[in-house]
Design a protein around this motif. Structure first.
Motif, short mmCIF file in Angstrom:
data_model
loop_
_atom_site.label_atom_id
_atom_site.label_comp_id
_atom_site.label_asym_id
_atom_site.label_seq_id
_atom_site.Cartn_x
_atom_site.Cartn_y
_atom_site.Cartn_z
N LEU A 159 0.84 -1.30 0.09
CA LEU A 159 -0.13 0.00 -0.03
C LEU A 159 0.55 1.25 -0.01
N ASN A 214 2.06 12.51 -9.87
CA ASN A 214 0.42 12.10 -9.57
C ASN A 214 0.00 13.50 -9.13
N HIS A 273 2.92 3.44 -1.99
CA HIS A 273 3.29 3.68 -3.26
C HIS A 273 4.31 4.76 -3.23
N ASP A 312 -2.04 4.09 0.11
CA ASP A 312 -3.29 3.83 -0.47
C ASP A 312 -4.46 3.16 0.67
N SER A 371 -7.60 3.15 0.78
CA SER A 371 -8.93 2.84 0.07
C SER A 371 -8.81 1.18 -0.16
N LYS A 372 -7.65 0.83 -0.67
CA LYS A 372 -7.14 -0.50 -1.14
C LYS A 372 -7.16 -1.51 0.17
N PHE A 387 3.63 12.72 -5.24
CA PHE A 387 2.01 13.00 -5.31
C PHE A 387 1.96 14.74 -4.96
N TRP A 415 2.89 7.61 -0.94
CA TRP A 415 1.57 7.97 -0.57
C TRP A 415 1.13 6.41 -0.18
N GLU A 468 -12.90 7.62 3.18
CA GLU A 468 -12.37 6.63 3.98
C GLU A 468 -12.90 6.80 5.33
N TRP A 480 -0.90 17.03 -4.46
CA TRP A 480 -2.31 17.17 -4.03
C TRP A 480 -2.80 18.72 -4.24
#
Length: 605
Positions: free
Chosen positions: A383, A594, A385, A402, A404-405, A389, A400, A442, A391
């Motif tokens: 998770l 990202n 990564h 994750d 949500s995963k 990033f 970052w 989340e 934002w």
């Protein structure tokens, strides 16, 4: 004359020539049979060093496993000669020896033979089979039987002050289960049966390391759920010390609460931390053991081989003195500093830390059942990564997490919800709060169980920087606070970095509601910021003291009390407001960049 404990571990007496079904270990000085003379010389040099340090003191011997490398009979034959020589030369009474098996002392070939010869067998049969060679060696050396089906198989009384508990952490190991693991209920039953009329202190002794110094995992080489239950039983019985081996590092570490772990290191490794320890009993009102580490020095061809030397002033590797106190120390919340997984200090520094923690009222949450397991889940699910990033204008990071995963899986989702509940209960927030707010998608998901369990009013809010992505009805709290009905608010979210998002939510997005709020409690699953973890780090007065922090677009909020399940430091993008021109990774699309939220308007490629 003082009394000493000589602690050695991980001899790994190894076969030099491979036998069927066995491996060859290239990392041991104790190789047999062709190099038996060199191995004997190694043991002789160890005995000389140990004799010099022990002098005429009374010596107790603790061996915390992995006597052999494969559990082969030939290895045990030579191990018997070596250990017998140590016992003889140091004049150690066999009643003063505690000898533990390690996972390498199991003969796995015998397990395979058992599996092929019988369709089914009991745990008792398996243990007798896998420990057969060790049991024979144990009886030959100590003149007493080894019970392979006990968890606490032996006890060593040290000067009527300490009872060393011989725990077989390989009790449940087989071909599939390779980590330390014990039958917890059996352990509890056996612990209750120990006669301790003099109220002696306990020290747990096992082979497997319960935490790590070398490997990047807090739980050591112990099955994670079993580890948590084991530590709980130790805490319930005021057992505050574990002596172990296995990791091949002569570390001394303090973990949950005031539990201290001492690993002697491996005595015979060519590549790792070849070391042994001597714990010296000091005369005092309290029982004090002096922790001395002796390391094997790397020498040239013309130097005397196998030269042992006492290590000094290695703060990161040893505790100079650790104390078994008769008076139970005061309970405090553990203080953890990023990025370290544990606090490693000398006893003097521990005392200072306790005083400092109490005086400055540092409050943090830590529970290995949730904090450590969450970290393992992040690693196992990949998770974390890598990449840049971006934002928003003020939120840019390298790497970052994750979340949500993580919560896609029902089992993980239940775990995360329970972790949030544990923080709330651990920090006694239930009676303090009037309303719970789930922040972000989340945060909304992971907070629902807490709202139901504690029967509190609940609402959802999007992140302040995603405010414009939602309909206006979603952006408002469904509660009126004009009459000061909600004075204490709990915000639950997935990840917090510096808290800017939360302060902006309170002061700018939801000012009318929060202007009458007295206390704001924030609980997150993860903290990824750079500050030393404490309850105060999300307040503006604290944030503005951080060197280089951009406070221009921040909000002045100072009534936040903060707790998190786990701290994982994430590096920030080192460039300032001109990062679009200065950050070459961003500017030239190197690696993976990202872009999120208000950064999307700058996409022109």
């Amino acid at each position: 004359m003082n009394s000493l404990i000589l602690h050695i571990s991980d001899l790994h007496v190894s076969l030099e020539n491979k036998l069927e079904g066995e491996r060859v270990n290239e990392d041991s000085y104790l190789k047999i049979p062709d190099s038996k003379e060199l191995s004997k010389h190694f043991i002789d040099k160890f005995i000389i060093a140990a004799k010099e340090e022990c002098g005429k003191n009374k010596v107790y011997l603790l061996i915390t496993g992995d006597i052999t490398d494969c559990g082969a009979k030939l290895e045990y034959d030579y191990a018997f000669d070596y250990i017998s020589l140590i016992i003889k030369e140091l004049d150690i009474n066999k009643d003063n020896i505690l000898l533990l098996p390690g996972d390498h002392d199991i003969n796995r070939k015998s397990i395979e033979d058992l599996k092929y010869s019988k369709e089914s067998y009991s745990i008792e049969e398996l243990n007798e089979c896998k420990f057969k060679n060790f049991s024979d060696f144990y009886f030959k050396l100590l003149d007493k039987p080894f019970d392979s089906n006990k968890v606490i198989f032996d006890i060593l009384n040290f000067e009527d002050k300490i009872l060393f508990l011989g725990i077989n952490s390989s009790h449940l190991i087989d071909l599939e289960n390779i980590e330390g693991k014990i039958d917890i209920e059996k352990f509890k039953e056996e612990l209750l049966k120990i006669e301790n009329n003099d109220n002696l202190k306990y020290i747990a002794c096992c082979h497997h390391n319960i935490t790590s110094s070398y490997e990047d995992k807090n739980r050591g080489q112990w099955e994670i759920v079993n580890r948590g239950r084991f530590l709980t039983v130790l805490e319930e019985n005021s057992i505050k010390f574990i002596f172990s081996g296995n990791e091949h590092t002569s570390s001394c570490k303090k973990i949950t609460g005031d539990l201290l772990i001492s690993d002697s290191g491996t005595i015979s490794s060519k590549n790792y931390d070849s070391a042994f320890k001597i714990y010296e009993l000091q005369n005092s009102e309290n029982i004090i053991l002096q922790n001395n580490i002796y390391g094997l020095q790397k020498t040239g061809l013309n130097d005397d081989q196998y030269y042992w030397q006492k290590r000094t002033n290695i703060k990161a590797r040893q505790e100079d003195v650790f104390e078994i106190s008769i008076v139970k120390p005061p309970l405090i919340d553990e203080y953890k500093e990023l990025p370290s997984e544990e606090v490693v200090t000398s006893s003097e520094e521990v005392e200072k830390s306790i005083i400092s923690s109490i005086s400055s009222q540092i409050k943090v949450y830590y529970n290995e059942k949730y904090s450590d397991v969450l970290y393992d889940k992040i690693k196992n699910l990949n998770l974390f990564h890598s990449g840049h990033f971006h934002w928003s204008e003020t939120s840019r990071a390298h790497n970052w997490i994750d979340v949500s995963k993580l919560i896609e899986n029902k089992e993980n989702l239940d775990f995360v919800k329970n972790a949030i509940i544990d923080v709330i209960e651990n920090k006694n927030l239930v009676e303090k709060i009037d309303l719970i707010i789930g922040l972000g998608y989340e945060g909304n998901i992971i907070s629902s169980k807490a709202a139901i369990k504690f029967n509190k009013p609940y609402s959802f809010l999007p992140y302040s920087y995603r405010h414009d992505e939602h309909h206006e009805y979603e952006n408002q709290l469904n509660f009126d606070n004009s009459n000061n009905d909600y004075k204490n608010i709990l915000i639950i979210t997935d990840v917090v970095n510096d808290g800017r998002t939360i302060r902006k939510l309170i002061k700018k997005r939801q000012f009318e509601f929060f202007k009458n709020v007295e206390n704001i409690y924030v609980v997150s699953l993860l903290y990824t910021g750079h500050s030393k973890l404490n309850y105060n780090i999300l307040n503006y007065d604290f944030i503005k003291t951080i060197s280089g922090y951009d406070i221009e677009n921040d909000e002045e909020i100072n009534n936040i009390e903060y707790y998190t399940v786990k701290s994982l430091k994430v590096e920030k993008c080192p460039y300032g407001k001109d990062f679009r021109d200065e950050c070459f990774i961003y500017k030239d699309n190197l690696s993976c960049v990202n872009l999120f939220y208000d950064e999307s308007k700058y996409i022109n490629k």
